[in-house]
Structure formats: structure tokens, C-alpha cells
Scaffold this active site. Structure first.
Site, PDB file in Angstrom:
ATOM      1  N   LYS A  96       0.814  -1.224   0.000  1.00 16.60           N
ATOM      2  CA  LYS A  96       0.000   0.000   0.000  1.00 16.60           C
ATOM      3  C   LYS A  96       0.847   1.275   0.000  1.00 16.60           C
ATOM      4  O   LYS A  96       0.527   2.229  -0.689  1.00 16.60           O
ATOM      5  CB  LYS A  96      -0.952   0.003   1.205  1.00 16.60           C
ATOM      6  CG  LYS A  96      -2.024  -1.076   1.120  1.00 16.60           C
ATOM      7  CD  LYS A  96      -2.982  -0.998   2.300  1.00 16.60           C
ATOM      8  CE  LYS A  96      -3.838  -2.240   2.376  1.00 16.60           C
ATOM      9  NZ  LYS A  96      -4.838  -2.194   3.435  1.00 16.60           N
ATOM     10  N   ASP A 132      -9.795   2.198   2.766  1.00 14.11           N
ATOM     11  CA  ASP A 132      -9.805   1.522   4.077  1.00 14.11           C
ATOM     12  C   ASP A 132     -10.535   2.337   5.146  1.00 14.11           C
ATOM     13  O   ASP A 132     -11.273   1.780   5.969  1.00 14.11           O
ATOM     14  CB  ASP A 132      -8.370   1.239   4.559  1.00 14.11           C
ATOM     15  CG  ASP A 132      -7.764   0.016   3.883  1.00 14.11           C
ATOM     16  OD1 ASP A 132      -8.515  -0.830   3.367  1.00 14.11           O
ATOM     17  OD2 ASP A 132      -6.520  -0.086   3.873  1.00 14.11           O
TER      18      ASP A 132
HETATM   19  P1  NDP Z   1       1.552  -3.288   9.800  1.00 14.41           P
HETATM   20  O1  NDP Z   1       2.519  -4.418   9.715  1.00 14.41           O
HETATM   21  O2  NDP Z   1       1.762  -2.049   9.014  1.00 14.41           O
HETATM   22  O3  NDP Z   1       1.408  -2.839  11.355  1.00 14.41           O
HETATM   23  C1  NDP Z   1       1.298  -3.793  12.358  1.00 14.41           C
HETATM   24  C2  NDP Z   1       0.979  -3.113  13.690  1.00 14.41           C
HETATM   25  O4  NDP Z   1       0.694  -4.145  14.647  1.00 14.41           O
HETATM   26  C3  NDP Z   1       2.104  -2.300  14.274  1.00 14.41           C
HETATM   27  O5  NDP Z   1       1.580  -1.201  14.977  1.00 14.41           O
HETATM   28  C4  NDP Z   1       2.779  -3.298  15.242  1.00 14.41           C
HETATM   29  O6  NDP Z   1       3.417  -2.666  16.313  1.00 14.41           O
HETATM   30  C5  NDP Z   1       1.572  -4.023  15.763  1.00 14.41           C
HETATM   31  N1  NDP Z   1       1.852  -5.366  16.261  1.00 14.41           N
HETATM   32  C6  NDP Z   1       2.247  -6.445  15.528  1.00 14.41           C
HETATM   33  N2  NDP Z   1       2.348  -7.524  16.310  1.00 14.41           N
HETATM   34  C7  NDP Z   1       2.017  -7.122  17.577  1.00 14.41           C
HETATM   35  C8  NDP Z   1       1.952  -7.788  18.827  1.00 14.41           C
HETATM   36  N3  NDP Z   1       2.218  -9.092  18.936  1.00 14.41           N
HETATM   37  N4  NDP Z   1       1.558  -7.084  19.911  1.00 14.41           N
HETATM   38  C9  NDP Z   1       1.254  -5.763  19.799  1.00 14.41           C
HETATM   39  N5  NDP Z   1       1.317  -5.074  18.631  1.00 14.41           N
HETATM   40  C10 NDP Z   1       1.702  -5.746  17.536  1.00 14.41           C
HETATM   41  O7  NDP Z   1       0.134  -3.960   9.463  1.00 14.41           O
HETATM   42  P2  NDP Z   1      -1.185  -3.217   8.946  1.00 14.41           P
HETATM   43  O8  NDP Z   1      -1.284  -1.925   9.648  1.00 14.41           O
HETATM   44  O9  NDP Z   1      -1.242  -3.229   7.463  1.00 14.41           O
HETATM   45  O10 NDP Z   1      -2.344  -4.236   9.433  1.00 14.41           O
HETATM   46  C11 NDP Z   1      -2.681  -4.345  10.798  1.00 14.41           C
HETATM   47  C12 NDP Z   1      -3.847  -5.295  10.970  1.00 14.41           C
HETATM   48  O11 NDP Z   1      -5.027  -4.764  10.382  1.00 14.41           O
HETATM   49  C13 NDP Z   1      -3.623  -6.657  10.321  1.00 14.41           C
HETATM   50  O12 NDP Z   1      -4.097  -7.645  11.203  1.00 14.41           O
HETATM   51  C14 NDP Z   1      -4.496  -6.620   9.086  1.00 14.41           C
HETATM   52  O13 NDP Z   1      -4.937  -7.910   8.730  1.00 14.41           O
HETATM   53  C15 NDP Z   1      -5.657  -5.744   9.555  1.00 14.41           C
HETATM   54  N6  NDP Z   1      -6.334  -5.071   8.449  1.00 14.41           N
HETATM   55  C16 NDP Z   1      -7.665  -5.360   8.222  1.00 14.41           C
HETATM   56  C17 NDP Z   1      -8.342  -4.750   7.195  1.00 14.41           C
HETATM   57  C18 NDP Z   1      -9.785  -5.088   6.988  1.00 14.41           C
HETATM   58  O14 NDP Z   1     -10.312  -4.772   5.897  1.00 14.41           O
HETATM   59  N7  NDP Z   1     -10.479  -5.669   7.932  1.00 14.41           N
HETATM   60  C19 NDP Z   1      -7.702  -3.774   6.291  1.00 14.41           C
HETATM   61  C20 NDP Z   1      -6.318  -3.507   6.636  1.00 14.41           C
HETATM   62  C21 NDP Z   1      -5.666  -4.158   7.667  1.00 14.41           C
HETATM   63  P3  NDP Z   1       4.982  -2.251  16.289  1.00 14.41           P
HETATM   64  O15 NDP Z   1       5.021  -0.833  15.784  1.00 14.41           O
HETATM   65  O16 NDP Z   1       5.367  -2.386  17.705  1.00 14.41           O
HETATM   66  O17 NDP Z   1       5.689  -3.218  15.394  1.00 14.41           O
END
Ligand code: NDP
Length: 309
Positions: A96, A132
Site C-alpha cells: 500500500k 480503508d
Molecule cells: P503493519 O505491519 O503495518 O502494522 C502492524 C501493527 O501491529 C504495528 O503497529 C505493530 O506494532 C503491531 N503489532 C504487531 N504484532 C504485535 C503484537 N504481537 N503485539 C502488539 N502489537 C503488535 O500492518 P497493517 O497496519 O497493514 O495491518 C494491521 C492489521 O489490520 C492486520 O491484522 C491486518 O490484517 C488488519 N487489516 C484489516 C483490514 C480489513 O479490511 N479488515 C484492512 C487492513 C488491515 P509495532 O510498531 O510495535 O511493530
């Protein structure tokens, strides 16, 4: 439309090698990602297109397929999809933000997000949108009767999805936006980006492991972290350590019940997973491509059937 079965298979995962021999007839839409095998977008969009084709014959030749594309191949891939006249593309993880730099026209609503999830073919290049935020707002409204305007929002995460959600909340005129994220550095970067958009909204960050006592009660909580995608993961926050929220929306939809949603249910809080967001972001994208009013219920039925498997 009679297409070689090889191409007309929504279950297939295509690659750039397939694109070289892509048939010239038909109107093509695709989702690009890595990994992409899990994507249920083809089922959702093809269900809508089949429904649209019943009343408008031009949609009989429209198909939506999925392509596995590595991030390093994305710039060249976008040129090839354009040369092959794909009418529209969706972009999912990890494309994205990467795609943003390769789009000729960016919809003004996508500019503060710096990421696009929907592209539309134009003669001189791709036009980029981000649906989104719209999907999230519609999902909150449908599942939780939540309105962003004037609301207190507690958002978890600082990645791409959190950024889109935060921009949507601020643009909609939320009263306050409190963002919690595991990595302080990523949170700081996000807050710096959002500051110019905050207007009258109170914008602040916090550590989800040590939430401040004065977080607002009656807030809508939105999980935009990926904590909960894998079954062994714990919830990104302990709801019992916060003032009682109005409800909890988890963007994750597979698994349908994350540890955070399980805790919300135990506490008797209204809650919903991200399936409705998936449907509405897709519906908005399909509206952009078709210019038609799209059958959201057919899309919802298709994704519910898929996730129930
Ligand atoms: P990114 O990889 O860009 O961001 C991931 C985020 O999750 C970061 O803030 C990261 O924190 C945090 N994170 C990851 N693992 C953990 C953990 N174990 N504990 C706490 N925080 C954690 O992913 P996206 O932003 O693209 O996607 C995030 C979620 O949203 C995904 O699950 C995705 O499937 C969902 N999503 C759903 C959509 C829908 O249409 N329903 C659309 C878009 C996304 P840190 O900064 O510490 O690494």
C-alpha cells in the site's frame, strides 16, 4: 464471456509470468500482495460482479483475480498491469505504501495517509485511492452503531492500517484520538505525521502495557495491530486496565474471534471483527471502478461463506 479456463479461475494464484500471456478480451481487476493465497477478495468481488451482470450485461465480461507479487517487483508490475489495461487493482500487504510513489494522480483523501489500496486505470497512468478509512467508518456504523464525529477513539497500532484509521477519525471530526502502540518509536512517527490534521481533536499516544488512568470512558476502541492474527498471540491491551469503552472493533477478521474480542465479550462489551471493513472497503473500490451502485449484501454473503469454511 468464454475465457480459457486457465485464466477464468478465481481460486488460482497468478504470477507475473502469467501476465505476459494475459487474454486481451474481458475487463480485469486484481488484488496484488505477498502472501496472497489467503485473500478472499476474488470471491467477494466476483460475487458482486455476478450480481451486477444480472441487470447489466456489460459486467458479464468482468473478472477479479489475485496475483502474488514480491515488493521488489511492484514498480515493474504496475507498469505491466497498466500496459495490459487492467481496469483496477487492489493492493494489500506489503504494497500500500510502496505503490503510492508509482501513482500518477492521488485522490486528495488518500494524500495524508501516504498509502493507496485501490488503483484505477487512466490513459496516462494509475489513479490512486484509499478506501480503508471509508470501510472502517461503515463497519463501525453497521456493527456497533458507532459514529466517528464527536467520538472519543482509542486506537491500537501505528502501522499502515492504523494510519488510515487515524486519518479517517481526525477527518471525520472525532473529539479525541488516543493511540497505543508496542514500539514507542513507531508511535512517535505516527503522532508527528498526524499532528497537522488534529484540529480541535485531542491527539495523544500511550504505552498499551501501561495505559494512562485518564483515558476517556465510553470510547470506541479500534484494534489496528496484527496481534491476534496468530492463535498463540495475546491481546494487544488488557481491557480491564482501562475505563470501560463503549465497544471494541478489531480489524482482524480471520480468526473471527481474537483474544481482544474474546475479552470484550467476557466483559459484556459490544464488539465486532473486521469483516465489515473488508466488505465496505471492497464495495467502495468496486464503485470507483464500475461507477455503479454495488450489491454490498452479495459481497458480505461471499466473505461470510468463505470465513465460515
Ligand atoms: P503493519 O505491519 O503495518 O502494522 C502492524 C501493527 O501491529 C504495528 O503497529 C505493530 O506494532 C503491531 N503489532 C504487531 N504484532 C504485535 C503484537 N504481537 N503485539 C502488539 N502489537 C503488535 O500492518 P497493517 O497496519 O497493514 O495491518 C494491521 C492489521 O489490520 C492486520 O491484522 C491486518 O490484517 C488488519 N487489516 C484489516 C483490514 C480489513 O479490511 N479488515 C484492512 C487492513 C488491515 P509495532 O510498531 O510495535 O511493530
Amino acid at each position: 464471456m468464454a475465457l480459457p479456463l486457465h485464466f477464468d479461475s478465481p481460486e488460482r494464484v497468478f504470477t507475473l509470468a502469467d501476465l505476459a500471456n494475459w487474454p486481451a478480451d474481458g475487463t480485469w481487476l486484481a488484488v496484488l500482495g505477498q502472501p496472497i493465497k489467503h485473500s478472499i477478495s476474488p470471491a467477494m468481488h466476483n460475487a458482486a460482479l455476478a450480481q451486477l451482470a444480472k441487470s447489466d450485461a456489460r459486467f458479464k465480461s468482468w473478472r477479479y483475480v489475485r496475483f502474488e507479487i514480491a515488493p521488489e517487483d511492484l514498480p515493474a508490475a504496475l507498469k505491466q498491469f497498466h500496459a495490459k489495461h487492467f481496469l483496477g487493482l487492489n493492493l494489500t500487504v506489503p504494497h500500500k505504501v510502496l505503490a503510492y510513489a508509482h501513482v500518477r494522480h492521488v485522490d486528495p483523501r488518500a494524500q495524508p495517509i501516504g498509502a493507496v489500496n485501490t488503483l484505477r486505470w487512466r490513459e496516462n497512468g494509475w489513479e490512486g485511492f484509499n478506501t480503508d478509512g471509508y470501510g472502517l467508518a461503515q463497519g463501525l456504523r453497521e456493527n456497533l452503531r458507532a459514529e466517528l464525529v464527536g467520538a472519543d477513539i482509542i486506537l491500537l497500532g501505528a502501522g499502515g492500517a492504523a494510519r488510515g484509521a487515524a486519518v479517517e477519525c481526525l477527518q471525520a471530526g472525532c473529539a479525541s484520538l488516543s493511540i497505543g502502540n508496542r514500539t514507542a518509536e513507531n508511535l512517535k512517527t505516527l503522532l508527528t505525521t498526524l499532528a497537522p490534521l488534529a484540529g480541535k481533536a485531542r491527539l495523544r499516544g500511550f504505552d498499551p502495557q501501561d495505559p494512562p488512568k485518564d483515558l476517556p470512558s465510553g470510547a470506541w476502541m479500534i484494534n489496528a495491530t496484527s496481534a491476534g492474527l496468530k492463535s498463540a498471540e495475546v491481546a494487544p491491551i488488557d481491557l480491564e486496565r482501562l475505563p470501560r469503552p463503549a465497544g471494541v472493533y478489531d480489524m482482524i477478521y480471520n480468526p473471527p474471534l481474537t483474544p481482544l474480542l474474546r475479552q470484550a465479550q467476557r466483559l459484556g462489551l459490544p464488539s465486532a471483527n473486521g469483516l465489515s471493513m473488508l466488505v465496505y472497503q471492497g464495495a467502495r473500490a468496486l464503485e470507483i471502478w464500475t461507477g455503479a451502485s454495488v450489491p454490498v449484501s452479495a459481497m458480505a454473503a461471499a466473505v461470510q461463506a468463505r470465513t465460515a469454511r
